[in-house]
Design a protein around this motif. Structure first.
Motif, PDB file in Angstrom:
ATOM      1  N   ALA A 103      90.837 -41.083  -9.093  1.00  0.00           N
ATOM      2  CA  ALA A 103      90.141 -39.791  -9.066  1.00  0.00           C
ATOM      3  C   ALA A 103      88.870 -39.838  -9.919  1.00  0.00           C
ATOM      4  O   ALA A 103      87.897 -39.148  -9.614  1.00  0.00           O
ATOM      5  N   TYR A 104      88.891 -40.636 -10.968  1.00  0.00           N
ATOM      6  CA  TYR A 104      87.721 -40.689 -11.857  1.00  0.00           C
ATOM      7  C   TYR A 104      86.488 -41.252 -11.161  1.00  0.00           C
ATOM      8  O   TYR A 104      85.434 -40.612 -11.146  1.00  0.00           O
ATOM      9  N   GLY A 159      85.265 -38.794  -8.404  1.00  0.00           N
ATOM     10  CA  GLY A 159      84.541 -37.626  -8.918  1.00  0.00           C
ATOM     11  C   GLY A 159      83.206 -37.991  -9.514  1.00  0.00           C
ATOM     12  O   GLY A 159      82.185 -37.326  -9.287  1.00  0.00           O
ATOM     13  N   VAL A 192      85.707 -34.688 -13.622  1.00  0.00           N
ATOM     14  CA  VAL A 192      85.679 -35.615 -12.488  1.00  0.00           C
ATOM     15  C   VAL A 192      87.030 -35.882 -11.826  1.00  0.00           C
ATOM     16  O   VAL A 192      87.085 -36.073 -10.604  1.00  0.00           O
ATOM     17  N   ARG A 217      89.331 -33.761 -11.281  1.00  0.00           N
ATOM     18  CA  ARG A 217      89.824 -32.553 -10.598  1.00  0.00           C
ATOM     19  C   ARG A 217      89.463 -32.605  -9.119  1.00  0.00           C
ATOM     20  O   ARG A 217      88.405 -33.102  -8.742  1.00  0.00           O
ATOM     21  N   SER A 218      90.328 -32.027  -8.295  1.00  0.00           N
ATOM     22  CA  SER A 218      90.071 -32.082  -6.855  1.00  0.00           C
ATOM     23  C   SER A 218      88.830 -31.261  -6.487  1.00  0.00           C
ATOM     24  O   SER A 218      88.256 -31.445  -5.425  1.00  0.00           O
ATOM     25  N   TRP A 248      85.928 -31.278  -8.114  1.00  0.00           N
ATOM     26  CA  TRP A 248      84.798 -31.790  -8.889  1.00  0.00           C
ATOM     27  C   TRP A 248      83.466 -31.366  -8.284  1.00  0.00           C
ATOM     28  O   TRP A 248      82.455 -31.258  -8.965  1.00  0.00           O
ATOM     29  N   HIS A 249      83.474 -31.137  -6.960  1.00  0.00           N
ATOM     30  CA  HIS A 249      82.217 -30.824  -6.262  1.00  0.00           C
ATOM     31  C   HIS A 249      81.828 -29.366  -6.387  1.00  0.00           C
ATOM     32  O   HIS A 249      80.771 -28.976  -5.903  1.00  0.00           O
TER      33      HIS A 249
END
Lengths: 377, 619
Positions: free
Chosen positions: B319-320, B323, B374, B376-377, B379-380
């Motif tokens: 995930a890092y 993100g 970053v 987190r789902s 992040w955008h």
């Protein structure tokens, strides 16, 4: 089409070339990806060409701000205005025109001022004291110079000679051209106006912003440079159809007549043009439209010869654009032209019309009924 | 009214910023531009070129203002100061407000406004009566219901959003309603512009560089959009810059106040405030350490932001990078495509030791915040204009960009500037397009995909729905960060050739078809999940096909895998072959092999049952 595209890219390359060294070159070079994006993203053909025209004009203007005294730029501009589509280029005549334009540009050299954006600087271009009007004036001549008849291609050389005359004589010649313009036949008007512009360049300093704006706007429509050069007033004579348009496609000589049934309405608009009417003077009777007991005369001026703005015919045409045009522009580039059809209103004192009768009246020319526009319901 | 506002700004801005010589030249250039646009409008009408008149009007206005900004940036006779820059920013943001109001406020905006209305009318934070009488809200959003996370206690509703922004908007709202609330944010935008210019001055950036970058930063995305909409990001960016300036100048009153305001705007910003406090308190001040304010700030921040600390615990290692690279490169929500000028700020990050102290302090203080963001789902940014969560960093990325400015070649700058202008025009003309459903596509990809019925979206890196372009872009970014020497190789001509080649490539069938994408021509069926599903990005997007529904798309011939979910099983036909899709347990996707019998446009038709089709991937 591909070779035309290469020519446009070559023109942009010339713009980038003359601006190289200045940091404006990068901004001008951005026109390349912009064109790629426009070509990819805009589906409607006219909108696409319009967008590309605007982008190229902006790039050209940018290059002119940096180096308006460069012959390369002049040739690039001439190529854009006169050589598209490439398949229709009449090489030898165009070579003569180009030589004349270069001579004119060189002759006008003394009018030009030093460009402001010098190498490697970020100095802002200036409007009013920046690049000279010479390039604009020569490109205006390039746009309107005919190559039919062939002798007309020599006009640029004549202008180059006039430019070398003493300032007073030059100004007098310029004013004479302007004074003559309203009285000569339609096809000479663009030539006289462009010639006056060239001759009066040293005296137009105060009008530079206006001239630049006009030049940029006209240059932006290079994808229809032929129609713009030969039928510019169509911009103010254009009126879009509002109702249903029914194509007709009849051609009527003297003594011929045809009738057309229409849904009942108090008025209709007939789009008509002339065939074989190139040499007819303004006001010549072409025929009649009869409806509801009334007869409407159709004359040159209401309509025009359908192909009189074609490159091959324009110089010989004696009448002008129709008073109201639907602006049916055909073709692209220097060979684009405006169909001569004009919109003729038909009404009969408020009576309902249900039948239109068209009658030809001219001995040699024919009245062409292109379409009928019914009122919007 | 929009035209009048554009005209007013186009006249007032040069009067404010330029001395007589440059002023007259600028006004002359503006007149030329206006005349050209007028003439082109007449030509376009005659040529029957159909352009959205609103877009044309906004674009023409933006180009005229770009001329003004070019003079501000490059002319010699400029009246330049931070205060004038702030007034210029306020003028432009005041123009952006009505442009943004073309569509009602969206995302969290109407909820912030609801809190403001509650404060003004009831003097409390209970939104219960506001929701009961929702038709009266100034946002015009009669469809509002309490958000996920709101505390509902009987008839009382307490928003999960921090109320400080709403409190700041109270005076503006009380004076002029929604417009007043928005002008409050615009005022913070102007203050941010002033602080950013001051920050640049503090850090030794030359005036010429500041002027050159100022229009791109202040009037480019994302700041220009967030300065005219109701989000806490622009006020937060202002407080962050002030806090960093306060720390740098060792003015405790300034930075403590700013840091507290920052935390009050959004608890998540406590992660920034804590590091700011550490940096301030443990830096030497007059020969001795002063940890007290740091400890106070850290304590407040930790108490208020305790729930956010959990977010620092990694959820998934992958995930890092997703993100992080997504924030930089995603087609819909990344810096490269939504605010390209800040790419130079990213490059500045890779030249850390050569960067100004303020840049390093700002970015290092934001490190924990970014680290928490970053994985987190969302992040955008979720349902918001792009780059929402990193608006707060933009002044510092701009500072990095300014520090690099002299070394950057003209071409990359020109490309970034042109992209910025285009993005602003697009966002100003179509403010609703600033919101994207985060399905892995982006606005440009969707437009081209619809036009050509080919998968153009796959050309754009997506980290929301990771694709091959994302891998390529990630590698390119890393290489660029390492080898960047000024960007002389990035010529616009190279970009043009790349666009052409990419266009040709996109016309060919892709390796994976996502059935909900814009390039797929749907005849029946429905999108899954529905378009405005809250937190849509956490679902696997798809297209629900029932018997009789069909879709066509470009595909390669040969074996492929199909991912789907179907409670009762379904039968579909791809090209000339039928496939039975076995039933799956609810919400559990299954992947089955299928065979495409032709190359090119292929029809997929539902024959029996109902199936939610996610994607088909060629082997």
């Amino acid at each position: 089409v591909r070779s035309d595209l290469f020519l446009v890219v070559a023109v942009l390359a010339a713009c980038i070339w003359v601006a190289r060294g200045s940091r404006w070159a990068a901004a001008i070079e951005c026109s390349l990806p912009l064109i790629a994006i426009a070509a990819l993203a805009i589906h409607d053909e006219r909108a696409r060409f319009f967008a590309i025209g605007l982008i190229v004009a902006a790039a050209f203007a940018g290059a002119a701000l940096v180096a308006s005294d460069r012959i390369e730029l002049l040739i690039a501009g001439v190529a854009l205005l006169r050589w598209l589509p490439l398949r229709d280029v009449e090489v030898w005549r165009e070579v003569v025109v180009l030589m004349g334009l270069v001579a004119l540009f060189v002759a006008m050299g003394r009018d030009r001022l030093k460009p402001v954006a010098t190498e490697g600087t970020w100095q802002m271009p200036t409007v009013g004291t920046g690049f000279s009007l010479s390039l604009v004036a020569v490109l205006a001549v390039a746009a309107v110079t005919p190559i039919h008849p062939g002798k007309a291609a020599l006009l640029t050389l004549v202008l180059a000679g006039l430019v070398l005359a003493p300032p007073a004589a030059r100004a007098a010649a310029g004013l004479a051209c302007l004074a003559l313009a309203p009285f000569v036949r339609w096809s000479f008007v663009p030539l006289l106006v462009a010639a006056a512009f060239v001759l009066l360049v040293p005296f137009l300093a105060k009008l530079r912003p206006l001239a630049y704006a006009a030049a940029l706007a006209l240059f932006a429509v290079w994808p229809w440079s032929g129609a713009a050069a030969r039928a510019l007033p169509a911009v103010v004579r254009f009126d879009p159809p509002v109702g249903e348009v029914r194509p007709v496609g009849w051609s009527l000589g003297r003594g011929e007549s045809l009738a057309l049934e229409i849904p009942r309405s108090r008025h209709v608009i007939v789009n008509a043009s002339a065939a074989n009417g190139l040499s007819l003077p303004p006001g010549t009777l072409l025929g009649f439209i009869e409806a509801g007991g009334c007869a409407r005369e159709v004359r040159t001026g209401d309509v025009a010869d359908f192909g009189f703005t074609r490159r091959e015919h324009f110089f010989f045409a004696r009448h002008s654009l129709p008073r109201i045009t639907r602006a049916d522009i055909r073709g692209l580039g220097a060979t684009s032209w405006l169909h001569g059809a004009g919109a003729v209103g038909v009404a009969c004192g408020g009576r309902e019309l249900d039948l239109l009768r068209f009658r030809g009246a001219h001995e040699t020319a024919k009245l062409q009924i292109e379409s009928v526009e019914l009122p919007a319901r | 009214m929009i035209v009048a506002l554009f005209a007013a700004v186009a006249i007032l801005a040069p009067l404010l910023m330029l001395r007589p010589r440059a002023l007259w030249r600028c006004l002359g250039a503006e007149v030329v531009a206006v005349l050209v646009f007028g003439a082109l409008a007449a030509f376009a009408r005659m040529l029957r070129v159909t352009v959205d008149p609103y877009l044309a009007c906004v674009a023409a206005g933006a180009v005229v203002l770009t001329i003004v900004m070019a003079f501000v940036a490059f002319a010699e006779d400029v009246r330049w100061s931070a205060n004038r820059a702030a007034i210029l920013a306020l003028l432009v943001y005041a123009l952006m407000v009505p442009l943004m109001l073309r569509t009602p406020p969206d995302g969290d905006e109407p909820y912030y406004l609801l809190i403001t209305e509650s404060l003004v009318h009831d003097g409390d934070l209970d939104l219960g009566n506001q929701f009961r009488d929702i038709a009266r809200t100034a946002s015009g959003r009669a469809d509002l219901v309490p958000q996920i996370g709101d505390r509902i206690d009987g008839a009382r509703v307490r928003s999960h959003l921090e109320p400080f922004l709403a409190m700041l908007m109270v005076p503006g709202y009380a004076i002029a309603g929604l417009a007043g609330a928005l002008m409050t944010i615009a005022l913070f935008g102007a203050l941010l512009a002033r602080s950013t210019v001051r920050l640049f001055e503090d850090e030794g950036i030359a005036d010429a560089t500041t002027r050159a970058l100022f229009p791109l930063v202040a009037f480019g995305p994302p700041i220009v959009f967030y300065a005219a909409r109701i989000w806490p990001e622009v006020p937060a960016a202002f407080f962050f810059v002030e806090a960093v300036r306060g720390v740098r100048q060792r003015r405790m009153g300034r930075w403590v106040f700013a840091a507290v305001a920052l935390v009050l705007l959004k608890l998540r910003f406590a992660l920034i405030a804590v590091l700011l406090g550490v940096a301030a308190g443990f830096s030497r001040q007059k020969g001795r350490l002063k940890p007290a304010p740091t400890l106070i700030i850290a304590f407040i921040a930790l108490v208020l932001g305790a729930s956010r600390i959990r977010e620092l615990v990694p959820e998934s290692a992958v995930a890092y990078p997703i993100g992080l690279f997504g924030l930089a490169l995603d087609g819909a929500a990344g810096i490269a495509f939504q605010a390209p000028i800040y790419l130079f700020g990213l490059i500045a990050l890779a030249r850390w030791r050569a960067m100004p102290e303020g840049f390093r302090l700002g970015m290092s203080c934001a490190a924990l915040y970014v680290l928490a963001l970053v994985p987190r789902s969302e992040w955008h940014g979720g349902w918001s204009p792009p780059l929402r969560y990193i608006v707060i960093l933009m002044p510092f990325l701009a500072l990095g960009c300014a520090a690099l400015y002299e070394r950057i070649a003209g071409a990359p700058l020109a490309i970034a500037a042109a992209s910025t202008v285009a993005l602003v025009i697009h966002g100003a003309a179509y403010p609703y397009r600033l919101f994207h459903i985060a399905n892995g596509e982006n606005a440009v990809g969707e437009v081209l995909s619809r036009a050509y019925h080919a998968d153009f979206s796959r050309l754009f890196p997506s980290f929301i729905r990771p694709n091959f372009a994302a891998v390529v872009a990630g590698v390119v970014l890393i290489v660029t960060l390492i080898v960047f020497r000024g960007g002389r190789l990035l010529r616009p001509a190279v970009v043009a050739v790349t666009i052409v080649l990419a266009g040709l490539f996109a016309m060919r069938p892709g390796g994976r078809i996502d059935f909900e994408d814009a390039h797929v021509v749907h005849e029946g069926g429905v999108l899954f999940p529905e378009e405005y599903q809250v937190a849509r990005f956490v679902f696997s997007g798809g297209w629900i096909v029932r018997a009789g529904d069909a879709m066509t798309f470009l595909a390669k011939r040969g074996p492929a895998k199909l991912r789907y979910v179907s409670d009762g099983g379904a039968t579909i036909r791809i090209g000339g072959r039928a496939f039975v899709l076995p039933a799956t347990t609810p919400n559990t996707y299954n992947v089955v092999p299928v065979e495409v019998d032709r190359e090119g446009r292929v029809e997929l038709r539902g024959l029996a049952g109902t199936v939610n089709l996610d994607w088909m991937r060629h082997d």
